[in-house]
Design a protein around this motif. Structure first.
Motif, short mmCIF file in Angstrom:
data_model
loop_
_atom_site.label_atom_id
_atom_site.label_comp_id
_atom_site.label_asym_id
_atom_site.label_seq_id
_atom_site.Cartn_x
_atom_site.Cartn_y
_atom_site.Cartn_z
N VAL A 92 -6.13 -1.40 -1.56
CA VAL A 92 -5.93 -0.03 -2.03
C VAL A 92 -4.50 0.09 -2.56
O VAL A 92 -3.54 -0.25 -1.87
CB VAL A 92 -6.16 0.98 -0.90
CG1 VAL A 92 -5.82 2.40 -1.36
CG2 VAL A 92 -7.60 0.91 -0.41
N THR A 93 -4.35 0.56 -3.78
CA THR A 93 -3.03 0.67 -4.38
C THR A 93 -2.38 2.02 -4.06
O THR A 93 -3.05 2.98 -3.66
CB THR A 93 -3.11 0.53 -5.91
OG1 THR A 93 -3.81 1.66 -6.44
CG2 THR A 93 -3.82 -0.76 -6.30
N HIS A 94 -1.08 2.08 -4.29
CA HIS A 94 -0.37 3.34 -4.12
C HIS A 94 -0.90 4.40 -5.09
O HIS A 94 -0.94 5.59 -4.75
CB HIS A 94 1.13 3.14 -4.36
CG HIS A 94 1.86 2.63 -3.16
ND1 HIS A 94 2.16 3.43 -2.09
CD2 HIS A 94 2.34 1.41 -2.87
CE1 HIS A 94 2.81 2.72 -1.18
NE2 HIS A 94 2.94 1.50 -1.63
N ALA A 110 3.15 1.57 -8.88
CA ALA A 110 2.00 2.16 -8.20
C ALA A 110 0.84 1.20 -8.08
O ALA A 110 -0.09 1.43 -7.32
CB ALA A 110 1.55 3.42 -8.94
N GLN A 111 0.88 0.10 -8.84
CA GLN A 111 -0.20 -0.87 -8.79
C GLN A 111 -0.08 -1.80 -7.58
O GLN A 111 -0.96 -2.62 -7.35
CB GLN A 111 -0.22 -1.72 -10.08
CG GLN A 111 0.92 -2.71 -10.21
CD GLN A 111 2.23 -2.09 -10.67
OE1 GLN A 111 2.31 -0.88 -10.86
NE2 GLN A 111 3.24 -2.90 -10.86
N SER A 112 0.97 -1.68 -6.81
CA SER A 112 1.15 -2.55 -5.65
C SER A 112 0.32 -2.05 -4.47
O SER A 112 -0.13 -0.92 -4.42
CB SER A 112 2.63 -2.64 -5.27
OG SER A 112 3.14 -1.36 -4.99
N CYS A 113 0.14 -2.93 -3.52
CA CYS A 113 -0.72 -2.70 -2.36
C CYS A 113 -0.04 -1.75 -1.38
O CYS A 113 1.04 -2.04 -0.88
CB CYS A 113 -1.03 -4.05 -1.71
SG CYS A 113 -1.75 -3.97 -0.09
N SER A 114 -0.66 -0.63 -1.09
CA SER A 114 -0.08 0.36 -0.18
C SER A 114 0.08 -0.20 1.23
O SER A 114 1.12 -0.01 1.86
CB SER A 114 -0.94 1.62 -0.16
OG SER A 114 -0.37 2.61 0.66
N LEU A 115 -0.94 -0.89 1.72
CA LEU A 115 -0.86 -1.46 3.07
C LEU A 115 0.30 -2.44 3.17
O LEU A 115 1.11 -2.38 4.10
CB LEU A 115 -2.19 -2.13 3.43
CG LEU A 115 -2.34 -2.71 4.84
CD1 LEU A 115 -3.79 -2.69 5.29
CD2 LEU A 115 -1.81 -4.15 4.93
N ALA A 116 0.40 -3.36 2.20
CA ALA A 116 1.46 -4.37 2.25
C ALA A 116 2.84 -3.74 2.17
O ALA A 116 3.77 -4.17 2.86
CB ALA A 116 1.27 -5.38 1.11
N ASN A 117 2.98 -2.70 1.37
CA ASN A 117 4.28 -2.06 1.24
C ASN A 117 4.69 -1.32 2.50
O ASN A 117 5.87 -1.07 2.72
CB ASN A 117 4.27 -1.09 0.05
CG ASN A 117 5.62 -0.42 -0.18
OD1 ASN A 117 5.72 0.80 -0.16
ND2 ASN A 117 6.65 -1.22 -0.40
N HIS A 118 3.73 -1.00 3.35
CA HIS A 118 4.07 -0.35 4.61
C HIS A 118 4.43 -1.35 5.71
O HIS A 118 5.08 -0.97 6.69
CB HIS A 118 2.94 0.57 5.08
CG HIS A 118 2.93 1.89 4.38
ND1 HIS A 118 2.36 2.06 3.13
CD2 HIS A 118 3.43 3.10 4.73
CE1 HIS A 118 2.51 3.33 2.76
NE2 HIS A 118 3.16 3.97 3.71
#
Length: 521
Positions: free
Chosen positions: A120-122, A143-151
């Motif tokens: 799921v992306t940002h 915004a195309q980056s992974c929301s889970l990974a960025n957290h």
């Protein structure tokens, strides 16, 4: 890699049994596609996995991990695939877990959180959250980056001044440990508790995930987590006009107001940011370097270099503090905060950005820091960009860190492209600490990538020597980092050994157990 031998065929057969043959691939042409990305130097992505697998659930990831322990293969995991430098193969029989089938997203409007899976992306989270009157921070990578990974890694976000370093917003977590067990934290740990709470019961093990860098899969794989959302005083759909790259976004001025001020020097800009943070006004605060303005504004490579060679941005936005006021309560809140901001600017000798420069930047680029769409423009100039400084400390410590970074950049320019001593300062958590970063453009080719690796290595060594709180030092080579952080690295090594005694989960990343063993001997 010994592709095609008996062990390779054995691993392929067992992976196909648990995932289905269509979700396991060892085709060299497919594997090669997982070896390049925009940011990491090519020397960091030189290894090639032997298998690409696509599990579709937590249970299937658990099966892949358990097979790794039984058959003896190493593995790593990717979300959107924007950081292969931390996941590329470094050992034989490597299995790369691609999570693109795990793309489920739910929004809990009443309790203000989202539950996300790895793909799921940002952008997806933001689009759905805004419909519910909520907002999720978006990282400067895009915004195309992974929301889970960025957290769970590199929690840098454009709204972090108000919403905080992203890892602080982790609630319930579902986490496959390297041994194959599933750990559920916070309110998930009690049957039927749901995702609403992140702490306890007992010790809060989220600390093993959170931090400047995160564990990049070396301590297990997070398959689902809940992230805290914040009130959004804007419209349910972001108002955007035009077609990329000529898109325009202007939020309602009665609830959002961008104000940019240029200061005589960095010291006074830093002082103003301290005062702004102390007054707790604004939703976004940044001091962007001139190359950032040019990256986000330019519609083409030609336009970028024409503006840069003429010195347009260097002359107009040096030591410029950008503030976006958010009217969470009402438009009167925005009016009040603008008066407070004006007093602070006068006190520190600032002046408003000219209308001409303001009109070039704000309508076309400023609101990307709410929901970023142009992060990849940083790669347009030469195919890649890099950095020498990534420090997390107090706002005024940023001043200290930049000269070290600039000296390293100057040494390698050329072949690095001109960047005019970049200095990005982003206050987090209402100014209680700040990110300091020096980004510069570079040509994306093997020769220059090798120099990029040398540059990062040198910057890491200098940061470690100064004992700076730097992400570069935390992910640096063991022989450089170990002498300066012996206690922390021994603790990390003990955690890694307890969770992953066979060292199968992304080995050598975050903590190189072989190096630790040699240095401890």
């Amino acid at each position: 890699m010994p592709q095609g031998d008996e062990k390779h065929r054995l691993i392929h057969r067992h992976l196909s049994d648990v995932l289905g043959q269509q979700w396991v691939c060892d085709d060299p042409s497919v594997v090669e596609a997982y070896s390049r990305e925009s940011q990491a130097p090519s020397v960091a992505t030189r290894g090639r996995a032997e298998f690409i697998v696509m599990p579709g659930s937590t249970e299937e990831i658990r099966a892949v991990v358990r097979l790794a322990n039984r058959l003896g293969y190493p593995y790593s995991v990717v979300g959107s695939g924007l950081a292969f430098g931390t996941t590329a193969a470094v050992r034989p029989y490597w299995v790369l877990i691609d999570t693109k089938r795990m793309n489920r997203l739910t929004i809990d409007r009443r309790n203000m959180f989202a539950v996300v899976e790895p793909y799921v992306t940002h952008a997806q989270v933001s689009a759905e959250a805004m419909k519910a009157g909520l907002v999720n921070g978006v990282p400067e990578a895009g915004a195309q980056s992974c929301s889970l990974a960025n957290h769970v890694a590199f929690g840098m976000q454009g709204t972090a001044y108000r919403s905080g370093f992203s890892s602080r917003n982790i609630l319930g977590v579902e986490w496959v440990l390297p041994g194959g067990d599933i750990l559920r934290t916070g309110s998930l740990s009690s049957g039927g508790g749901g995702y609403f709470w992140g702490e306890g019961p007992g010790p809060d093990v989220r600390a093993m995930l959170r931090g400047v860098v995160g564990s990049v899969g070396a301590l297990g794989i997070v398959t689902r987590l809940a992230i805290k959302l914040y009130p959004w005083p804007g419209p349910p759909v972001l108002p955007v006009e035009g077609v990329a790259p000529d898109k325009k976004c202007e939020l309602p001025r009665d609830r959002f107001r961008w104000l940019l001020f240029v200061f005589p020097d960095m010291k006074r800009a830093v002082g103003a940011m301290y005062e702004i943070s102390g007054a707790e006004i604004g939703g976004i605060v940044h001091m962007w370097p001139p190359d950032y303005y040019n990256w986000w504004w330019a519609r083409s490579r030609q336009q970028y270099w024409d503006a840069w060679v003429s010195g347009y941005w260097q002359q107009n936005v040096k030591n410029c503090v950008a503030v976006c006021l958010w009217g969470y309560a009402s438009s009167r809140q925005v009016d009040y905060e603008e008066k407070v901001l004006g007093q602070i600017v006068v006190e520190y000798g600032g002046r408003p950005l000219s209308d001409e420069v303001y009109s070039r930047w704000v309508p076309y680029a400023a609101n990307n820091w709410v929901r970023d769409t142009n992060g990849c423009r940083m790669m347009r100039v030469g195919g890649g960009y890099s950095l020498t400084n990534l420090t997390f400390d107090s706002i005024d410590d940023a001043e200290r860190s930049f000269p070290v970074a600039w000296e390293v950049i100057d040494k390698y320019t050329p072949p690095f492209l001109d960047s005019d001593h970049p200095a990005w300062i982003a206050p987090y958590d209402l100014g209680h600490f700040a990110l300091a970063e020096s980004d510069f453009p570079r040509e994306k080719n093997d020769e220059d990538d090798l120099k990029t690796a040398m540059c990062l290595y040198e910057a890491t060594a200098r940061e470690v020597k100064e004992r700076a709180v730097s992400a570069l030092s935390l992910i640096g080579p063991g022989k450089v980092v170990w002498p300066s952080y012996p206690v922390g690295l021994r603790l990390l090594a003990s955690i890694k050994k307890a969770l992953d005694p066979a060292n199968r989960a992304n080995p050598t990343r975050i903590i190189d157990m072989d190096t630790v063993s040699k240095m401890s001997a």
